[in-house]
Design a protein around this motif. Structure first.
Motif, PDB file in Angstrom:
ATOM      1  N   VAL A  41      31.438  39.115  41.248  1.00 38.25           N
ATOM      2  CA  VAL A  41      31.981  39.776  42.443  1.00 38.25           C
ATOM      3  C   VAL A  41      32.992  38.876  43.133  1.00 38.25           C
ATOM      4  O   VAL A  41      34.015  39.333  43.665  1.00 38.25           O
ATOM      5  CB  VAL A  41      30.828  40.146  43.412  1.00 38.25           C
ATOM      6  N   ILE A  42      32.712  37.561  43.136  1.00 43.10           N
ATOM      7  CA  ILE A  42      33.603  36.609  43.810  1.00 43.10           C
ATOM      8  C   ILE A  42      35.000  36.674  43.214  1.00 43.10           C
ATOM      9  O   ILE A  42      36.005  36.609  43.910  1.00 43.10           O
ATOM     10  CB  ILE A  42      33.052  35.171  43.705  1.00 43.10           C
ATOM     11  N   GLY A  43      35.052  36.797  41.890  1.00 44.25           N
ATOM     12  CA  GLY A  43      36.350  36.846  41.246  1.00 44.25           C
ATOM     13  C   GLY A  43      37.007  38.210  41.316  1.00 44.25           C
ATOM     14  O   GLY A  43      38.184  38.342  41.645  1.00 44.25           O
ATOM     15  N   GLU A  44      36.224  39.238  41.033  1.00 43.07           N
ATOM     16  CA  GLU A  44      36.788  40.578  40.960  1.00 43.07           C
ATOM     17  C   GLU A  44      37.258  41.093  42.315  1.00 43.07           C
ATOM     18  O   GLU A  44      38.236  41.823  42.421  1.00 43.07           O
ATOM     19  CB  GLU A  44      35.763  41.532  40.352  1.00 43.07           C
ATOM     20  N   ASP A  45      36.540  40.742  43.390  1.00 40.66           N
ATOM     21  CA  ASP A  45      36.857  41.301  44.696  1.00 40.66           C
ATOM     22  C   ASP A  45      37.541  40.329  45.656  1.00 40.66           C
ATOM     23  O   ASP A  45      38.175  40.765  46.614  1.00 40.66           O
ATOM     24  CB  ASP A  45      35.580  41.833  45.362  1.00 40.66           C
ATOM     25  N   LEU A  46      37.407  39.044  45.422  1.00 40.39           N
ATOM     26  CA  LEU A  46      37.987  38.073  46.361  1.00 40.39           C
ATOM     27  C   LEU A  46      39.115  37.250  45.750  1.00 40.39           C
ATOM     28  O   LEU A  46      39.746  36.458  46.438  1.00 40.39           O
ATOM     29  CB  LEU A  46      36.900  37.146  46.898  1.00 40.39           C
ATOM     30  N   GLY A  47      39.355  37.394  44.478  1.00 36.93           N
ATOM     31  CA  GLY A  47      40.494  36.723  43.872  1.00 36.93           C
ATOM     32  C   GLY A  47      40.239  35.324  43.367  1.00 36.93           C
ATOM     33  O   GLY A  47      41.169  34.640  42.929  1.00 36.93           O
ATOM     34  N   ALA A  48      38.975  34.858  43.395  1.00 35.30           N
ATOM     35  CA  ALA A  48      38.667  33.540  42.836  1.00 35.30           C
ATOM     36  C   ALA A  48      38.605  33.628  41.309  1.00 35.30           C
ATOM     37  O   ALA A  48      38.327  34.689  40.738  1.00 35.30           O
ATOM     38  CB  ALA A  48      37.350  33.021  43.396  1.00 35.30           C
ATOM     39  N   LEU A  61      33.482  28.447  39.660  1.00 32.91           N
ATOM     40  CA  LEU A  61      34.284  29.278  40.549  1.00 32.91           C
ATOM     41  C   LEU A  61      35.383  28.419  41.159  1.00 32.91           C
ATOM     42  O   LEU A  61      35.109  27.321  41.656  1.00 32.91           O
ATOM     43  CB  LEU A  61      33.426  29.897  41.658  1.00 32.91           C
ATOM     44  N   SER A  62      36.605  28.905  41.118  1.00 31.04           N
ATOM     45  CA  SER A  62      37.737  28.131  41.631  1.00 31.04           C
ATOM     46  C   SER A  62      38.623  29.015  42.498  1.00 31.04           C
ATOM     47  O   SER A  62      38.865  30.186  42.164  1.00 31.04           O
ATOM     48  CB  SER A  62      38.575  27.561  40.477  1.00 31.04           C
ATOM     49  N   TYR A  63      39.110  28.439  43.610  1.00 34.29           N
ATOM     50  CA  TYR A  63      40.082  29.136  44.456  1.00 34.29           C
ATOM     51  C   TYR A  63      40.978  28.080  45.101  1.00 34.29           C
ATOM     52  O   TYR A  63      40.503  27.185  45.794  1.00 34.29           O
ATOM     53  CB  TYR A  63      39.370  29.960  45.525  1.00 34.29           C
ATOM     54  N   ARG A  64      42.249  28.198  44.813  1.00 32.38           N
ATOM     55  CA  ARG A  64      43.229  27.208  45.268  1.00 32.38           C
ATOM     56  C   ARG A  64      42.780  25.809  44.842  1.00 32.38           C
ATOM     57  O   ARG A  64      42.637  25.547  43.667  1.00 32.38           O
ATOM     58  CB  ARG A  64      43.476  27.326  46.767  1.00 32.38           C
ATOM     59  N   ASP A  65      42.461  24.907  45.792  1.00 30.46           N
ATOM     60  CA  ASP A  65      42.103  23.526  45.436  1.00 30.46           C
ATOM     61  C   ASP A  65      40.599  23.291  45.420  1.00 30.46           C
ATOM     62  O   ASP A  65      40.146  22.146  45.343  1.00 30.46           O
ATOM     63  CB  ASP A  65      42.754  22.539  46.423  1.00 30.46           C
ATOM     64  N   THR A  66      39.812  24.360  45.482  1.00 25.89           N
ATOM     65  CA  THR A  66      38.357  24.211  45.532  1.00 25.89           C
ATOM     66  C   THR A  66      37.734  24.640  44.201  1.00 25.89           C
ATOM     67  O   THR A  66      38.029  25.720  43.684  1.00 25.89           O
ATOM     68  CB  THR A  66      37.745  25.061  46.661  1.00 25.89           C
ATOM     69  N   ASN A  67      36.887  23.765  43.666  1.00 30.81           N
ATOM     70  CA  ASN A  67      36.179  24.055  42.419  1.00 30.81           C
ATOM     71  C   ASN A  67      34.679  23.890  42.642  1.00 30.81           C
ATOM     72  O   ASN A  67      34.222  22.849  43.120  1.00 30.81           O
ATOM     73  CB  ASN A  67      36.632  23.115  41.300  1.00 30.81           C
ATOM     74  N   ILE A  68      33.923  24.929  42.297  1.00 32.20           N
ATOM     75  CA  ILE A  68      32.476  24.918  42.473  1.00 32.20           C
ATOM     76  C   ILE A  68      31.812  25.078  41.103  1.00 32.20           C
ATOM     77  O   ILE A  68      32.235  25.915  40.300  1.00 32.20           O
ATOM     78  CB  ILE A  68      32.014  26.074  43.393  1.00 32.20           C
ATOM     79  N   GLU A  69      30.793  24.270  40.862  1.00 34.83           N
ATOM     80  CA  GLU A  69      29.994  24.419  39.644  1.00 34.83           C
ATOM     81  C   GLU A  69      28.527  24.596  40.003  1.00 34.83           C
ATOM     82  O   GLU A  69      27.981  23.856  40.823  1.00 34.83           O
ATOM     83  CB  GLU A  69      30.154  23.204  38.720  1.00 34.83           C
TER      84      GLU A  69
END
Length: 464
Positions: A41-48, A61-69
């Motif tokens: 959902v994070i990727g499909e709906d929020l663009g991550a 999960l990545s968005y701009r300069d933030t990477n979460i594992e």
């Protein structure tokens, strides 16, 4: 610019995305006051950008300069390499991977709000709302076990209580073995004793369980590439060395060789037949004496060569096998000949090439679904007893999803009812195992479903 309550605009890589903010339904888990949602959902709906590594169960999960594992079953996460602690670990339920939404969203820099079961997330002006639907109905979320490739859930499906385990066959740490009691085909034992260190175990194929008979299996059994029994009844499940799961209607035959040349075939292993045209193979898993009828002979093979030809009672050598047949047919063998055999699978719907890589296999039935289609009447698979054809009874089942998630479980139902239940689960191929008093499911050192008797064989699942 202040965004409209109804329409949100965001510029990502030069593309304008337009998102309706009308709340859509979203299935979630709720555990320890933590809301878990499908990570995609994070990727499909929020663009991550999101990804999931099946081998090590890692979510990125990545968005701009933030990477979460994050990792399924682990309460440790990292944000740009810095370790963080989660209240609830990510987990897989029914093949869907759930993550703690507040932790992930806020780590990405989003604002999170809840009101009247509505979840609202705003990521740099891209605002999205969902109406949360907790999937506790039919699922005992307190019984979900995180990580380790195994998920334990109890469900009510179509009015039936189902006890089940979902096993991630894409995890290389998951290993499968088919076990027999005492490593013989002539014994019975408790499932928990045959588990032998396995994380999970379920009873396997039918066997002779009545009237004091030797408890020989009725279904096909292949263990570590060695065929221990053959039948053409029901459906067959096979496991390859790389954990691919196959379920199909399979004819299993043995091609035999003398001095490297095709010379004989067999459809019987470790069970006598009066068919004078048959060659019966006895392996070291057959315990006790092999009694030869009048006019039959035994070809005793040791270390791949014919050691002797006899017409008297014999036991199978530990480093060999015995072939029995009519004396006339045994004349093609000579002492000193090299003798070997190979298992051949003839599947109806799946690839023979894939079945050639199978190292463990077991047939039982009736089938429930094959390749996404509910299958026909059990009588078409050579079953004749009412307790299988029509009656409600305790049943064990095994099946797989399209993404190689294996489900094993027990339920009290008719075969017809169970077909609809496995369809409701989202399985694409499934079959019954032995049922009644033989039906049992063992997990993490205890029974989830206790069998009423010892059984001849079981399927073990390890994690190491």
């Amino acid at each position: 610019m202040k965004l409209s309550k109804k329409i949100g605009l965001i510029l990502v890589s030069g593309i304008i995305l337009v998102n309706s903010l009308q709340a859509s339904n979203l299935k979630c888990l709720s555990q320890n006051n933590t809301t878990m949602v499908p990570f995609r959902v994070i990727g499909e709906d929020l663009g991550a950008k999101v990804s999931f590594e099946q081998g090590n169960q890692t979510i990125t999960l990545s968005y701009r300069d933030t990477n979460i594992e994050l990792k399924v079953g682990s309460k440790k996460a990292t944000v740009n390499g810095e370790e963080k602690k989660l209240q609830v670990a990510p987990q897989v339920v029914d093949g869907v991977t759930y993550v703690p939404i507040r932790f992930v969203a806020e780590a990405l820099g989003a604002e999170v709000n809840y009101k009247n079961s509505i979840l609202a997330i705003n990521l740099e002006g891209n605002e999205k709302e969902w109406k949360l639907e907790t999937i506790a109905t039919g699922i005992n979320t307190s019984s979900v076990t995180n990580g380790s490739g195994f998920i334990n859930t109890s469900k009510t499906l179509l009015g039936k209580n189902v006890t089940m385990l979902t096993i991630n066959m894409n995890d290389p740490k998951v290993k499968v073995k088919i076990a027999t009691a005492g490593n013989k085909v002539t014994r019975a034992a408790a499932i928990k004793d045959m588990a032998n260190g396995a994380k999970a175990s379920i009873n396997g194929t039918y066997f002779a369980a009545y009237n004091g008979d030797v408890p020989l299996p009725d279904g096909t059994l292949v263990s570590n590439g060695r065929v221990l029994h053959i039948t053409d009844i029901g459906a067959t499940i096979g496991f390859t060395s790389d954990n691919k799961v196959l379920i199909d209607f399979v004819t299993t035959r043995v091609q035999g060789y003398i001095n490297g040349e095709e010379a004989w075939t067999s459809y019987r292993v470790n069970r006598h037949t009066a068919d004078s045209s048959a060659t019966v193979i006895y392996t070291p898993e057959y315990e006790g004496n092999i009694t030869l009828p009048s006019g039959w002979a035994a070809v005793v093979c040791v270390d791949g060569k014919v050691a002797k030809m006899v017409t008297q009672t014999r036991t199978v050598p530990n480093n060999g096998f015995i072939l029995t047949m009519t004396e006339k047919r045994s004349q093609k063998f000579n002492v000193g000949d090299s003798v070997e055999y190979k298992v051949n699978y003839l599947p109806k719907n799946t690839s023979s090439k894939d079945w050639n890589n199978v190292i463990y296999a077991l047939s039982a039935g009736p089938s429930l679904m094959i390749d996404g289609k509910i299958t026909g009447n059990p009588s078409n698979e050579n079953f004749t007893e009412a307790k299988i054809l029509t009656q409600v009874a305790r049943r064990s089942f095994i099946g797989t999803t399209k993404d190689n998630q294996l489900v094993i479980g027990t339920v009290s139902a008719s075969v017809s009812e169970l077909k609809n239940i496995v369809k409701e689960m989202g399985l694409v191929s499934a079959m019954c195992l032995d049922g009644g008093a033989s039906s049992g499911l063992y997990y993490n050192g205890s029974y989830l479903s206790s069998p009423g008797r010892n059984v001849n064989n079981c399927i073990n699942f390890y994690y190491n």
